[in-house]
Scaffold this motif. Structure first.
Motif, PDB file in Angstrom:
ATOM      1  N   VAL A 383      52.850  71.978  15.308  1.00  0.00           N
ATOM      2  CA  VAL A 383      54.103  71.318  14.970  1.00  0.00           C
ATOM      3  C   VAL A 383      53.806  69.827  14.981  1.00  0.00           C
ATOM      4  CG1 VAL A 383      56.452  70.809  15.720  1.00  0.00           C
ATOM      5  CG2 VAL A 383      55.570  73.134  15.907  1.00  0.00           C
ATOM      6  N   GLU A 384      53.831  69.204  13.818  1.00  0.00           N
ATOM      7  CA  GLU A 384      53.384  67.825  13.683  1.00  0.00           C
ATOM      8  C   GLU A 384      54.530  66.838  13.872  1.00  0.00           C
ATOM      9  OE1 GLU A 384      50.718  66.831  10.523  1.00  0.00           O
ATOM     10  OE2 GLU A 384      50.198  68.934  10.177  1.00  0.00           O
ATOM     11  N   ASN A 385      54.332  65.930  14.805  1.00  0.00           N
ATOM     12  CA  ASN A 385      55.204  64.785  15.032  1.00  0.00           C
ATOM     13  C   ASN A 385      54.319  63.631  15.473  1.00  0.00           C
ATOM     14  OD1 ASN A 385      58.091  65.507  14.627  1.00  0.00           O
ATOM     15  ND2 ASN A 385      57.638  67.078  16.158  1.00  0.00           N
ATOM     16  N   PRO A 386      54.741  62.388  15.288  1.00  0.00           N
ATOM     17  CA  PRO A 386      53.917  61.255  15.724  1.00  0.00           C
ATOM     18  C   PRO A 386      53.633  61.315  17.219  1.00  0.00           C
ATOM     19  CG  PRO A 386      55.707  60.516  14.308  1.00  0.00           C
ATOM     20  CD  PRO A 386      55.972  61.953  14.627  1.00  0.00           C
ATOM     21  N   ILE A 387      52.388  61.017  17.593  1.00  0.00           N
ATOM     22  CA  ILE A 387      51.997  61.049  18.998  1.00  0.00           C
ATOM     23  C   ILE A 387      52.106  59.659  19.623  1.00  0.00           C
ATOM     24  CG2 ILE A 387      50.113  61.575  20.601  1.00  0.00           C
ATOM     25  CD1 ILE A 387      49.063  63.549  18.463  1.00  0.00           C
ATOM     26  N   SER A 388      51.669  58.639  18.860  1.00  0.00           N
ATOM     27  CA  SER A 388      51.666  57.271  19.369  1.00  0.00           C
ATOM     28  C   SER A 388      52.558  56.383  18.510  1.00  0.00           C
ATOM     29  CB  SER A 388      50.234  56.718  19.371  1.00  0.00           C
ATOM     30  OG  SER A 388      49.719  56.722  18.038  1.00  0.00           O
ATOM     31  N   LEU A 389      52.721  55.130  18.920  1.00  0.00           N
ATOM     32  CA  LEU A 389      53.530  54.181  18.166  1.00  0.00           C
ATOM     33  C   LEU A 389      52.935  53.932  16.791  1.00  0.00           C
ATOM     34  CD1 LEU A 389      55.879  52.200  17.990  1.00  0.00           C
ATOM     35  CD2 LEU A 389      54.427  50.476  19.108  1.00  0.00           C
ATOM     36  N   SER A 390      51.595  53.799  16.753  1.00  0.00           N
ATOM     37  CA  SER A 390      50.943  53.539  15.465  1.00  0.00           C
ATOM     38  C   SER A 390      51.157  54.706  14.496  1.00  0.00           C
ATOM     39  CB  SER A 390      49.446  53.297  15.677  1.00  0.00           C
ATOM     40  OG  SER A 390      48.833  54.431  16.289  1.00  0.00           O
ATOM     41  N   GLU A 391      51.092  55.939  15.019  1.00  0.00           N
ATOM     42  CA  GLU A 391      51.328  57.094  14.155  1.00  0.00           C
ATOM     43  C   GLU A 391      52.783  57.144  13.703  1.00  0.00           C
ATOM     44  OE1 GLU A 391      50.046  60.793  15.726  1.00  0.00           O
ATOM     45  OE2 GLU A 391      47.915  60.330  15.536  1.00  0.00           O
ATOM     46  N   ALA A 392      53.689  56.730  14.574  1.00  0.00           N
ATOM     47  CA  ALA A 392      55.104  56.709  14.198  1.00  0.00           C
ATOM     48  C   ALA A 392      55.360  55.701  13.083  1.00  0.00           C
ATOM     49  CB  ALA A 392      55.966  56.373  15.411  1.00  0.00           C
TER      50      ALA A 392
END
Length: 422
Positions: A383-392
């Motif tokens: 289930v893919e969601n951003p992990i870090s701020l940069s990924e967000a």
């Protein structure tokens, strides 16, 4: 922080939760609104704890522990014990002096303890352990007459009755005995005698006729396989065989009474040893935020992609679990664990720091369960969601890129179809 009812609260993670560190704190749980409990229901199959204890908590036998069941357990425990040191310490040894003989429940447990100590030949002892109780329980469960009325051949010294029981087992399949072997109960005996009578009624034996079944009746094959001829079946229809077995089955009440006595003591010790810890994994979750402890619902550690993922939970229905996870903001790995014993299971592992790295469906690693056992592991869904701020920050651009790529591929596929048609 302490409220007017004597409740103590502490901050765990980003929430304030009830502190439950002693038997006194357990009493406060009874007055805490369920809206302030961290959990209100939990499937017993996801909790790493003594299985008998969990089954005792699950009083409605629906496979899930609810708030009212936890409150009922706390109320019973407080009523049974006068001295709560064993509850606070999670002791697996019960002292008779700790019991509240003034309450009906406490008096009942005390009498059961004294009966059990007498059976162990330790009349003067004042303590009894969970290990001792379970030794007695195991011995009683092996009695040749079970509490449900299943009788093993060794329940009788009469050789003929013993053979009768063995023949009933071989022809009907018998009934399961707690010792792990087969015995007979009233239902299997009645079935055997009914089939034998039906066979003999359909196959009268004249003088000089061979003692061998000939008529095609329902029980013909099983009687042949067991080498039971008509004369042996006539013998078994003698009322003495039925009466002998029914007399043995009547002993089931004695076995049931002894087991009931043992199970009551077992319940008291299990509640004393486990209830405080369980509440700290249901009403509050302090162990979840303690790096030196494991919560009861944790499965172990996943080692993959050069990282250790220390938190994981058991998953029994991935489709349902993932549909809920998709509505959250967490990156979740669904991992199939393949122990050497072949009993596969799945876990959900949240990725809460760093980046995605080299995590993909099919990626392999190893899983260390809470006992330290090492197993092969493989990612089966993400289930893919951003992990870090940069990924967000770059997540919207990735979604836009996937959308554009999908649109281009769709246009290309349409153009190719038109070209093929031309």
């Amino acid at each position: 922080m302490r409220d007017s009812q004597g409740m103590r609260f502490g901050r765990f993670g980003r929430t304030r939760q009830l502190k439950v560190k002693s038997a006194t704190d357990l009493k406060a749980v009874l007055n805490l609104d369920e809206a302030h409990w961290v959990a209100t229901a939990a499937p017993i199959e996801m909790i790493n704890c003594d299985s008998t204890f969990l089954k005792l908590l699950d009083t409605d036998n629906n496979g899930r522990i609810l708030c009212f069941e936890v409150k009922d357990a706390i109320s019973w425990l407080i009523d049974v014990f006068d001295n709560t040191d064993g509850i606070t310490n999670g002791s697996e040894e019960l002292s008779i002096d700790w019991l509240n003989a003034e309450s009906p429940s406490g008096a009942e447990v005390k009498q059961a303890c004294m009966n059990l100590l007498k059976e162990l030949g330790a009349d003067d002892a004042q303590q009894i352990s969970l290990h001792q109780v379970r030794q007695v329980k195991l011995a009683i469960e092996k009695y040749p007459v079970s509490e449900t009325g299943v009788v093993l051949p060794e329940a009788t010294d009469d050789g003929q009755v013993k053979q009768f029981i063995a023949d009933v087992i071989s022809t009907t399949g018998g009934a399961n005995h707690p010792a792990g072997s087969k015995g007979i109960d009233k239902a299997s005996m009645d079935k055997f005698l009914s089939e034998a009578k039906a066979y003999l009624d359909s196959q009268p034996v004249a003088d000089g006729q061979a003692d061998e079944p000939q008529s095609p009746v329902a029980c013909l094959q099983i009687f042949r396989q067991a080498s039971l001829g008509a004369s042996k079946l006539r013998e078994y229809l003698d009322e003495r065989y039925r009466q002998a077995v029914e007399a043995l089955i009547a002993r089931a009440g004695q076995t049931a009474a002894r087991l009931s006595n043992v199970r009551l003591v077992e319940k008291a010790i299990l509640y004393q040893a486990n209830l405080l810890n369980f509440v700290n994994n249901f009403v509050s979750f302090p162990h979840l935020y303690d790096p030196h402890k494991r919560a009861m619902f944790e499965m172990g550690t996943l080692i993959m992609d050069g990282r250790r993922f220390n938190f994981s939970v058991r998953v029994f229905d991935r489709s349902v679990h993932s549909s809920v996870a998709k509505s959250g903001n967490m990156f979740v790995l669904y991992v199939e664990v393949l122990p050497s014993d072949g009993q596969r299971y799945e876990i959900a592992v949240p990725v809460t720091s760093g980046g995605r790295g080299n995590l993909y469906v099919g990626k392999r690693g190893i899983f260390l369960d809470i006992t330290g056992r090492e197993s092969d592991a493989r990612v089966v869904q993400i289930v893919e969601n951003p992990i870090s701020l940069s990924e967000a920050l770059i997540s919207p651009f990735r979604r836009l890129g996937r959308t554009l790529t999908g649109k281009i591929e769709s246009l290309t596929a349409t153009a190719e179809k038109k070209l093929d048609a031309a």
